[in-house]
Design an enzyme around this catalytic site. Sequence first.
Site, short mmCIF file in Angstrom:
data_model
loop_
_atom_site.label_atom_id
_atom_site.label_comp_id
_atom_site.label_asym_id
_atom_site.label_seq_id
_atom_site.Cartn_x
_atom_site.Cartn_y
_atom_site.Cartn_z
N ASP A 1 9.51 34.59 5.37
CA ASP A 1 9.67 33.25 4.80
C ASP A 1 10.16 33.34 3.35
O ASP A 1 10.99 32.53 2.92
CB ASP A 1 8.36 32.47 4.84
CG ASP A 1 7.88 32.20 6.25
OD1 ASP A 1 8.70 32.15 7.17
OD2 ASP A 1 6.65 32.03 6.42
N ASP B 1 1.54 34.67 9.75
CA ASP B 1 1.58 34.29 8.34
C ASP B 1 0.29 34.77 7.67
O ASP B 1 -0.75 34.87 8.32
CB ASP B 1 1.69 32.77 8.20
CG ASP B 1 3.06 32.23 8.58
OD1 ASP B 1 4.05 32.97 8.42
OD2 ASP B 1 3.14 31.08 9.01
#
Length: 160
Positions: free
Chosen positions: A125, A111
């Site tokens: 995401d 991330d």
Amino acid sequence: MIFAALSIAVIIIDQIAKLAVSSLMPLGSSVPVIEGIFHFTYVRNRGAAFGLFEGSRWIFVLAAVVIIAVIIYLRERIAREPLLVRAAVAMLVGGTIGNLIDRILYGYVIDFFDFRVWPVFNIADIGICVGVGCLIYAVMTSDDEKNDESAAEDVRAAKQ
């Protein structure tokens, strides 16, 4: 075919971005884009959204495989759905596969988008959230359209 291309685009862009972040940034580092508001921050997420259920790698892998299998099973029905639903499913599949690749290869998801008021996330995401959001919108508005059609039929029947 265009929806397969949308899924593939999400996967490719996601994986290239993750490769760039993991190659160019030390783990845990953060580069401000807009100080205090938006940063690129390299983290490894071993859980689900918001880091929940950390260490449940194979459950997430299984869940992703099930989601993809269900979508493949329903592909003919999905192909008859409106454009918004098909695009939403394509983004959902692309995001699911993007994070699935990370979980299988590394045991975690890379991330890097950090808005400081929200957990750090990635392009996969975004694909998943936009896809789910569009599906929710499509379901909510399709009921309105069905109700509008039903009301119009009631008015026509009353006139006869």
